[in-house]
Every structure is written in structure tokens, then in C-alpha cells.
Design an enzyme around this catalytic site. Structure first.
Site, PDB file in Angstrom:
ATOM      1  N   LYS A  17       0.707  -1.593   0.208  1.00 16.56           N
ATOM      2  CA  LYS A  17      -0.076  -0.198  -0.222  1.00 16.56           C
ATOM      3  C   LYS A  17       0.737   1.334  -0.196  1.00 16.56           C
ATOM      4  O   LYS A  17       2.261   1.581   0.521  1.00 16.56           O
ATOM      5  CB  LYS A  17      -0.931  -0.261   1.116  1.00 16.56           C
ATOM      6  CG  LYS A  17      -0.372   0.212   2.486  1.00 16.56           C
ATOM      7  CD  LYS A  17       0.144   1.684   3.416  1.00 16.56           C
ATOM      8  CE  LYS A  17       1.307   1.267   4.197  1.00 16.56           C
ATOM      9  NZ  LYS A  17       2.089   2.561   4.656  1.00 16.56           N
ATOM     10  N   ASP A 142      -2.446  -0.924  10.132  1.00 19.26           N
ATOM     11  CA  ASP A 142      -2.616  -0.993   9.013  1.00 19.26           C
ATOM     12  C   ASP A 142      -3.530  -2.215   8.332  1.00 19.26           C
ATOM     13  O   ASP A 142      -3.467  -2.596   7.356  1.00 19.26           O
ATOM     14  CB  ASP A 142      -0.726  -1.042   8.676  1.00 19.26           C
ATOM     15  CG  ASP A 142      -0.742   0.299   8.402  1.00 19.26           C
ATOM     16  OD1 ASP A 142       0.646   0.201   7.475  1.00 19.26           O
ATOM     17  OD2 ASP A 142      -1.406   1.842   8.291  1.00 19.26           O
TER      18      ASP A 142
HETATM   19  C1  LIG Z   1       2.165   4.678   9.112  1.00 18.48           C
HETATM   20  C2  LIG Z   1       1.129   4.265   8.694  1.00 18.48           C
HETATM   21  O1  LIG Z   1       1.520   3.091   8.061  1.00 18.48           O
HETATM   22  C3  LIG Z   1       0.355   4.628   7.739  1.00 18.48           C
HETATM   23  O2  LIG Z   1       0.020   3.933   7.142  1.00 18.48           O
HETATM   24  C4  LIG Z   1       0.436   3.706   9.716  1.00 18.48           C
HETATM   25  O3  LIG Z   1      -0.382   4.412  11.024  1.00 18.48           O
HETATM   26  C5  LIG Z   1       1.308   2.603  10.757  1.00 18.48           C
HETATM   27  O4  LIG Z   1       0.862   1.124  10.991  1.00 18.48           O
HETATM   28  P1  LIG Z   1       1.118   0.292  11.397  1.00 18.48           P
HETATM   29  O5  LIG Z   1       3.025  -0.454  11.208  1.00 18.48           O
HETATM   30  O6  LIG Z   1       0.751  -1.331  11.226  1.00 18.48           O
HETATM   31  O7  LIG Z   1       2.060   0.351  12.915  1.00 18.48           O
HETATM   32  P2  LIG Z   1       2.021  -0.749  14.074  1.00 18.48           P
HETATM   33  O8  LIG Z   1       2.591  -1.773  14.300  1.00 18.48           O
HETATM   34  O9  LIG Z   1      -0.231  -0.631  14.999  1.00 18.48           O
HETATM   35  O10 LIG Z   1       2.682   0.348  15.525  1.00 18.48           O
HETATM   36  C6  LIG Z   1       3.543   0.281  15.273  1.00 18.48           C
HETATM   37  C7  LIG Z   1       4.320   1.577  16.917  1.00 18.48           C
HETATM   38  O11 LIG Z   1       3.907   3.120  15.655  1.00 18.48           O
HETATM   39  C8  LIG Z   1       3.193   3.925  16.307  1.00 18.48           C
HETATM   40  N1  LIG Z   1       1.467   4.320  15.892  1.00 18.48           N
HETATM   41  C9  LIG Z   1       1.439   3.489  15.299  1.00 18.48           C
HETATM   42  C10 LIG Z   1      -0.393   3.826  14.659  1.00 18.48           C
HETATM   43  C11 LIG Z   1      -0.483   4.757  14.895  1.00 18.48           C
HETATM   44  N2  LIG Z   1      -2.093   5.617  14.983  1.00 18.48           N
HETATM   45  N3  LIG Z   1      -0.250   5.726  16.157  1.00 18.48           N
HETATM   46  C12 LIG Z   1       1.074   5.133  16.556  1.00 18.48           C
HETATM   47  O12 LIG Z   1       2.168   5.965  17.635  1.00 18.48           O
HETATM   48  C13 LIG Z   1       2.847   3.250  18.708  1.00 18.48           C
HETATM   49  O13 LIG Z   1       4.069   3.624  18.632  1.00 18.48           O
HETATM   50  C14 LIG Z   1       2.462   1.470  17.555  1.00 18.48           C
HETATM   51  O14 LIG Z   1       3.885   1.010  18.873  1.00 18.48           O
HETATM   52  N1  LIG Z   2       6.100 -10.437   6.736  1.00 19.00           N
HETATM   53  C1  LIG Z   2       6.531  -9.515   7.257  1.00 19.00           C
HETATM   54  N2  LIG Z   2       7.257  -8.527   6.229  1.00 19.00           N
HETATM   55  C2  LIG Z   2       7.784  -7.718   6.581  1.00 19.00           C
HETATM   56  N3  LIG Z   2       8.139  -7.186   7.796  1.00 19.00           N
HETATM   57  C3  LIG Z   2       8.228  -8.139   8.613  1.00 19.00           C
HETATM   58  C4  LIG Z   2       6.869  -9.307   8.614  1.00 19.00           C
HETATM   59  N4  LIG Z   2       7.248 -10.038   9.460  1.00 19.00           N
HETATM   60  C5  LIG Z   2       7.422  -8.897  10.950  1.00 19.00           C
HETATM   61  N5  LIG Z   2       7.710  -7.834  10.231  1.00 19.00           N
HETATM   62  C6  LIG Z   2       8.219  -6.953  10.825  1.00 19.00           C
HETATM   63  O1  LIG Z   2       7.953  -6.013  10.496  1.00 19.00           O
HETATM   64  C7  LIG Z   2       8.419  -4.205  10.421  1.00 19.00           C
HETATM   65  C8  LIG Z   2       7.611  -3.823  10.355  1.00 19.00           C
HETATM   66  O2  LIG Z   2       7.913  -4.582   8.316  1.00 19.00           O
HETATM   67  P1  LIG Z   2       6.835  -3.940   7.130  1.00 19.00           P
HETATM   68  O3  LIG Z   2       7.451  -4.046   6.187  1.00 19.00           O
HETATM   69  O4  LIG Z   2       5.582  -3.825   6.992  1.00 19.00           O
HETATM   70  O5  LIG Z   2       6.986  -2.384   7.505  1.00 19.00           O
HETATM   71  P2  LIG Z   2       6.877  -1.145   6.372  1.00 19.00           P
HETATM   72  O6  LIG Z   2       6.466  -1.571   5.528  1.00 19.00           O
HETATM   73  O7  LIG Z   2       7.075   0.454   7.318  1.00 19.00           O
HETATM   74  O8  LIG Z   2       4.853  -1.051   7.562  1.00 19.00           O
HETATM   75  P3  LIG Z   2       3.750  -0.223   7.971  1.00 19.00           P
HETATM   76  O9  LIG Z   2       3.460   0.912   6.312  1.00 19.00           O
HETATM   77  O10 LIG Z   2       3.009  -0.677   8.127  1.00 19.00           O
HETATM   78  O11 LIG Z   2       5.024   0.641   8.616  1.00 19.00           O
HETATM   79  C9  LIG Z   2       9.759  -4.679  10.139  1.00 19.00           C
HETATM   80  O12 LIG Z   2      10.582  -4.841  10.996  1.00 19.00           O
HETATM   81  C10 LIG Z   2       9.439  -6.622   9.972  1.00 19.00           C
HETATM   82  O13 LIG Z   2      10.923  -7.235  10.466  1.00 19.00           O
END
Ligand SMILES: C[C@](O)(CO)[C@H](O)COP(=O)(O)OP(=O)(O)OC[C@H]1O[C@@H](n2ccc(N)nc2=O)[C@H](O)[C@@H]1O
Ligand SMILES: Nc1ncnc2c1ncn2[C@@H]1O[C@H](COP(=O)(O)OP(=O)(O)OP(=O)(O)O)[C@@H](O)[C@H]1O
Length: 303
Positions: A17, A142
Site C-alpha cells: 500500500k 495498518d
Molecule cells: C505509518 C503507517 O504505516 C501509515 O499507514 C501506520 O500508521 C503504521 O501502521 P503499523 O505499522 O501497522 O503500526 P503498528 O504496528 O500498529 O504500530 C507500531 C507503532 O507505531 C506507533 N503508532 C502506530 C499507529 C498510530 N496510529 N499511532 C502510533 O503512534 C505506535 O508507537 C506503535 O507501537
Molecule cells: N512478513 C513480514 N514482512 C515484513 N516485515 C515483517 C514481517 N513480519 C514482521 N516484520 C517486521 O515488521 C517491521 C515492519 O515491517 P513492514 O515491512 O510491514 O514495515 P512497513 O512497510 O514500514 O509497514 P507500515 O507501512 O505498516 O509501517 C519490520 O521490522 C519487520 O522486521
């Protein structure tokens, strides 16, 4: 999610996404941030293969850098469904990882939902979309979006999904500068400044419906850019370099590190891809928002 059977195994395509709009409205009592974001599925996929397995859970991944332990979101999804359904049957899972890790492209979240959808089918659980969204919400902010996919407005911490079906197609080029960014670190460093003039998602949405990238470009917005560029100044330089290429707009996706350019109507994406590759600033992915029939055929239909 696109799911189909291939050589007796269930195959699920887990799309990446991008965030077209992301505004932060404030900090919540639970420590998360209240956000308003428009998420768009794009045609860059991980693939999850699932089959029954008599010897417990066997999980492997094409990317050796990615953990295959319990902290992998694929296994977190398996454990969640085992607990929820009471099923302890074994399963063999292979993750063909193509979405860059820690890029702001939702790869882990998408893999988690693909696993939920795949097991729902393999174990014939009969869970509906509402149930899958509720389960996905337990795995991240997400994740629920990927149950619905396409284009959606996400609110709350990101788990409240409002589908926003588009009948127009946009083309993008994603650049991954080959380093991971921790979402937690970004949000922890974000300074809530309530006096800041918050952007209005509704005006953005009206423009999005027009299908005119030349109009939409100026309205792309990600409030996390300021903190991410402060933490990683090199990314702002990359964004400035991309701004010199013939895009309608460029933006950081989510908490980064990936950035993307919104292509003009009728532009030659392959030519843009070659131009960016020569700049040697990262991996380049040409993607679209509308998985047209050829992509659907290639990625499979619903089972
Ligand atoms: C940055 C985005 O990717 C935009 O789509 C999302 O808001 C993040 O979504 P995500 O990676 O699924 O986040 P999560 O794995 O739920 O949260 C990771 C960390 O990001 C912070 N977090 C996340 C989402 C949110 N609305 N507020 C936050 O402050 C929190 O510290 C949380 O512990
Ligand atoms: N199946 C997986 N694929 C990718 N990362 C993973 C997976 N499982 C656990 N992780 C861990 O999750 C963290 C975030 O991975 P991801 O690739 O989803 O990040 P991101 O794309 O920045 O996600 P978001 O956009 O939701 O913040 C990484 O530190 C990774 O090590």
C-alpha cells in the site's frame, strides 16, 4: 486479497500500500496517534503459499534477512487463528517476499492479512469480512485495511476502515532507498503541534475521484514527512531529486523509507523507471492502483 489454488496449494497475493494522504489529529490516551489517512493498494505483491501439513507449523521465507520466528507477522496471524478457531492442525507456509521491508508499504501487515484469508479458506472457517477485520485489528494498525484493500480512508489508529472505491486509475513509481525505518521511532519523535493547519481529507478525496493526476499531485500530503526528513535528511534530498522528474507529485509513503511519484496521464513509466535507476538512489517499482484484468488474471481471482 487475491486468492487461488496452484498445484494443490492455496496461493494468496498480498499487495503493498501507499499513503496518498496522512494527517495526524492528536495523541490518544493509549499512546497511539489519531490519524486520518487515505491508503491505496498497488500492484506490488508478496505471495503466501499454504498447504496442510501433518507435522505442525512449518514456515519459510524467500528473504533470509526476514525473521521466520514467532515475531513474523505471518506466524502471529497463524497463532491468532489457532487460538480463535481452536484448530491445531498443521500448516506449511512459504512467503515469497518482494515488498521492501520497513518501507512504509505495509508489507508485514499485508502478509498477516493474506495469512488470515488463506487459512480461513484452507481450514474452511467461514469467517466473513467483518470478522477478518476484527482479527486483523489485533495484529496492527495498518492490517485491517488489507481485508478491504483497493482505496480506503482509515481513521482511529488506522483500524477504522471506510472503503472509497475509485473507478479511475492512477500510476505510480515507488523508490525504496534500501534502508528500513522503524514506524515506532517515527511516531515517538513526532511532535504534536496542535496549532498546525491540519489538512482536510475531504477536499483531497473529491480531487481523487476526478482521475486527473495533474490536479491531484499538489494535494498529496503526509504529515510524517517532517519528522522522517528530520531523522533521515538524505530522504528529503531524494524527494527533491524526484521532484525534478516529470511527476505530478512526490510523497513519502507512511513512515518511510519508500517514496513514490504520481505519474502524469499517458506517461511512459518504463522510461521513468530507467531514468531513476540511472540515479542509483534505490530499488524502483512501477505500479498501478487499478489491478486491471491482466493483473487480476496473473494474480488470480477469488477462490
Ligand atoms: C505509518 C503507517 O504505516 C501509515 O499507514 C501506520 O500508521 C503504521 O501502521 P503499523 O505499522 O501497522 O503500526 P503498528 O504496528 O500498529 O504500530 C507500531 C507503532 O507505531 C506507533 N503508532 C502506530 C499507529 C498510530 N496510529 N499511532 C502510533 O503512534 C505506535 O508507537 C506503535 O507501537
Ligand atoms: N512478513 C513480514 N514482512 C515484513 N516485515 C515483517 C514481517 N513480519 C514482521 N516484520 C517486521 O515488521 C517491521 C515492519 O515491517 P513492514 O515491512 O510491514 O514495515 P512497513 O512497510 O514500514 O509497514 P507500515 O507501512 O505498516 O509501517 C519490520 O521490522 C519487520 O522486521
Amino acid at each position: 486479497m487475491r486468492i487461488w489454488k496452484e498445484q494443490g496449494k492455496i496461493k494468496v497475493a498480498a499487495p503493498a500500500k501507499i499513503n496518498l494522504f496522512l494527517e495526524i489529529l492528536g495523541k490518544r490516551p493509549d499512546g497511539y496517534h489519531e490519524i486520518e489517512t487515505v491508503m491505496q493498494e498497488v500492484s506490488l505483491f508478496d505471495y503466501i503459499f499454504l498447504e496442510n501439513h501433518e507435522k505442525g507449523i512449518e514456515f519459510s521465507c524467500s528473504n533470509p534477512r526476514l525473521t521466520t520466528g514467532e515475531d513474523n507477522l505471518v506466524l502471529k496471524a497463524v497463532r491468532l487463528l489457532q487460538k480463535e478457531s481452536g484448530i491445531s492442525r498443521g500448516v506449511k507456509i512459504y512467503l515469497d517476499k518482494k515488498i521492501p521491508i520497513g518501507a512504509g508499504l505495509g508489507g508485514g501487515s499485508s502478509d498477516a492479512v493474506a495469512t488470515l484469508v488463506g487459512l480461513n479458506n484452507l481450514w474452511q472457517l467461514g469467517y466473513d469480512e467483518k470478522k477478518l477485520i476484527s482479527l486483523a485489528g489485533k495484529l496492527g494498525s495498518d492490517t485491517p485495511f488489507f481485508v478491504i484493500g483497493n482505496t480506503a480512508i482509515c481513521k482511529g489508529r488506522g483500524e477504522i476502515i471506510i472503503p472509497y472505491p475509485l473507478h479511475v486509475k492512477y500510476n505510480y513509481v515507488i523508490i525504496y532507498p534500501k534502508f528500513e525505518i522503524s514506524t515506532t521511532t517515527v511516531y515517538e519523535n513526532f511532535k504534536i503541534n496542535l496549532t498546525k493547519n491540519l489538512k482536510d481529507v475531504n477536499f483531497f478525496l473529491q480531487t481523487l475521484l476526478l482521475g486527473n493526476p495533474e490536479k491531484l499531485g499538489a494535494y498529496l500530503h503526509n504529515r510524517l514527512e517532517e519528522v522522517v526528513f528530520r531523522l533521515y535528511p538524505g530522504l528529503e534530498k531524494i524527494k527533491k531529486t524526484l521532484a525534478e522528474i516529470d511527476f505530478c507529485g512526490t510523497l513519502l509513503s507512511g513512515s518511510g523509507s519508500a517514496l513514490y511519484g504520481l505519474c502524469k496521464g499517458g506517461c511512459d513509466q518504463k522510461e521513468i523507471e530507467q531514468t531513476i535507476k540511472m540515479l542509483n538512489i534505490g530499488d524502483v517499482f512501477v505500479v498501478t492502483s487499478d489491478f486491471d484484468d491482466t493483473v487480476k488474471e496473473r494474480e488470480g481471482g477469488r477462490l
